[in-house]
Each structure stands twice: as structure tokens, then as C-alpha cells.
Write an enzyme that holds these catalytic residues in place. Structure first.
Site, short mmCIF file in Angstrom:
data_model
loop_
_atom_site.label_atom_id
_atom_site.label_comp_id
_atom_site.label_asym_id
_atom_site.label_seq_id
_atom_site.Cartn_x
_atom_site.Cartn_y
_atom_site.Cartn_z
N ASP A 10 84.26 -3.66 46.61
CA ASP A 10 85.15 -3.80 47.76
C ASP A 10 86.07 -2.58 47.77
O ASP A 10 86.15 -1.84 46.78
CB ASP A 10 85.95 -5.10 47.60
CG ASP A 10 87.04 -5.24 48.63
OD1 ASP A 10 86.74 -5.13 49.84
OD2 ASP A 10 88.21 -5.47 48.24
N CYS A 11 86.78 -2.39 48.86
CA CYS A 11 87.65 -1.21 48.97
C CYS A 11 89.13 -1.59 48.82
O CYS A 11 89.76 -1.30 47.81
CB CYS A 11 87.41 -0.52 50.31
SG CYS A 11 88.31 1.05 50.50
N ASP A 12 89.69 -2.27 49.82
CA ASP A 12 91.13 -2.56 49.85
C ASP A 12 91.52 -3.54 48.76
O ASP A 12 90.99 -4.65 48.67
CB ASP A 12 91.51 -3.14 51.22
CG ASP A 12 91.17 -2.18 52.35
OD1 ASP A 12 91.72 -1.08 52.37
OD2 ASP A 12 90.34 -2.55 53.20
N ASP A 170 88.46 -8.14 44.78
CA ASP A 170 89.73 -8.77 44.39
C ASP A 170 90.09 -9.96 45.27
O ASP A 170 90.94 -10.76 44.89
CB ASP A 170 90.87 -7.75 44.46
CG ASP A 170 91.26 -7.41 45.90
OD1 ASP A 170 92.43 -7.60 46.28
OD2 ASP A 170 90.37 -6.97 46.66
#
Length: 226
Positions: A10-12, A170
Site C-alpha cells: 500500500d502507499c499512504d 496499514d
């Protein structure tokens, strides 16, 4: 120790500390559109969730239906403010650069955000060198987490079966999507006081713990095929 594993990040909130910047942009734009919103609510209730779903939730909560025109201008305003925030102060999550440098598996990014935002995250944080153009956006395929479609798409595009993929996320919606995709899932749980890690996912609290989990997975997979 290398293996036939693909790491799907994932990124953010996983790779980059963009969530507080997004929360501020949402507060500014939604409140200005007549949908009062506090930044803390993004962090507490809406992390990782598709923007359109946040707007819909606020409309229902406040009993207000904004026009399509206002919806579009509000999103444009939010995206512009977020980009300004990112260019000014976006940083990688602590430990990410050092940990990515240790890993030698195939890796990519799969995010609920637009591709432009993912690319900007990679550019401004300096993490782009680890991923190149292996960036996958829910907006490109029209499927958002917690639907598993984005992770299936990323795994297939990378040339790996679900059982060869490890999702690192997350947010609860990302963990749910990874499990539904039939993939191994590592939940970076930084909010363990209010969020639980579902059964079937590995829990870590710091990014630096990831190589140890990957090594355990590799050993487990190797023992199963012997």
C-alpha cells in the site's frame, strides 16, 4: 534470501506519511462544501477508504446532497491542496528506505489513490527508485479496497499467483482486501489501541520488522514444497 514472492505495498500510511496531509485537505475542502469534517475523523474512521465513500458518508450524516458540480470542484480543490501539502512536507514512513534496501523480492505499489498521487508520493519521498513504474491504482481499474480486485490485478500484472504474493498494508480496508485475495498479509498496525489485526494476517508495529516476517514466510513456503 531471495524467493518467488511478490511484495505488494500500500502507499499512504504504509510507505509515506501522507495521511495527516490528506486529513487536513479533506477537512478544508469538505467543510468548505457544506459537509463539516474534522481531520481527526479521517485518521480514526476513514483511513484508506475511497474518497467518494467518504463524501457519501458525510452527505448521509449531515442530511445534505451536494450537486455534481460542487462535488467535482470540491474534489479538485482537495486534490490540489493535498498535492501542495505533499510537495511541501511529504516524508517516507520511518524505517521504510532502509528496509526496502534490504529486500530483494519483486515489489510494487497498489493504492486506492489516483495514479497521479501515487507517482507524486514516489517522487517527493524519494522511494520511486525501489518501484519504478510498478504502480497500480484503483482508479485505473475501477475497483477499490476492501474489494480484492486491486490486489489481484497487481499480482497478475507482476506475474505472480495469489499464494506467491504478500500484501503489506496499514489500513483495515487493505488488510481485508489482501485476505480476500487469498494472499499473505502483513498488517502494519500502528494504532493497536483501537485497531485489531484479523486472524490470518501477520501483525507488525514498525516497518523494520518486515524482513523478519518475509523470511519466516519464505521458510514456511519452502517447507511446504519439499
Amino acid at each position: 534470501m531471495a524467493s518467488d514472492l511478490c511484495l505488494i505495498f500500500d502507499c499512504d500510511g504504509t510507505l509515506v506519511d501522507s495521511e495527516p496531509l490528506l486529513a487536513e485537505a479533506l477537512e478544508h475542502s469538505l467543510t468548505g462544501a457544506g459537509l463539516p469534517f474534522e481531520a481527526r475523523r479521517y485518521m480514526e474512521e476513514f483511513r484508506g477508504i475511497q474518497y467518494a465513500r467518504i463524501v457519501a458518508a458525510m452527505e448521509e450524516e449531515h442530511g445534505v446532497k451536494i450537486t455534481d458540480e460542487l462535488r467535482d470542484t470540491t474534489e479538485e480543490s482537495m486534490r490540489q491542496r493535498l498535492e501542495e501539502n505533499m510537495r511541501a512536507s511529504l516524508e517516507p514512513i520511518e524505517g521504510v528506505e532502509e528496509t526496502l534496501a534490504e529486500l530483494d523480492q519483486a515489489c510494487c505499489v497498489a493504492s486506492n489513490g489516483p495514479l497521479r498521487k501515487i507517482r507524486l508520493s514516489m517522487e517527493t519521498s524519494g522511494l520511486g527508485r525501489f518501484f519504478g513504474d510498478r504502480l497500480f491504482s484503483a482508479y485505473e481499474i475501477g475497483t477499490w479496497k476492501p474489494d480484492p480486485g486491486l490486489y489481484h490485478h497487481a499480482g497478475e500484472a507482476m506475474g505472480f499467483a495469489p499464494e506467491q504474493c504478500v500484501v503489506i498494508d496499514d489500513a483495515p480496508v487493505g488488510v481485508e482486501a489482501g485476505l480476500a485475495a487469498g494472499m499473505h498479509v502483513v498488517h502494519i498496525n500502528r494504532f493497536s489501541e483501537r485497531e485489531s489485526t484479523p486472524q490470518g494476517a501477520w501483525q507488525i508495529r514498525r516497518f523494520e520488522e518486515l524482513p523478519g516476517i518475509i523470511e519466516q514466510l519464505q521458510r514456511r513456503i519452502a517447507s511446504m514444497v519439499q
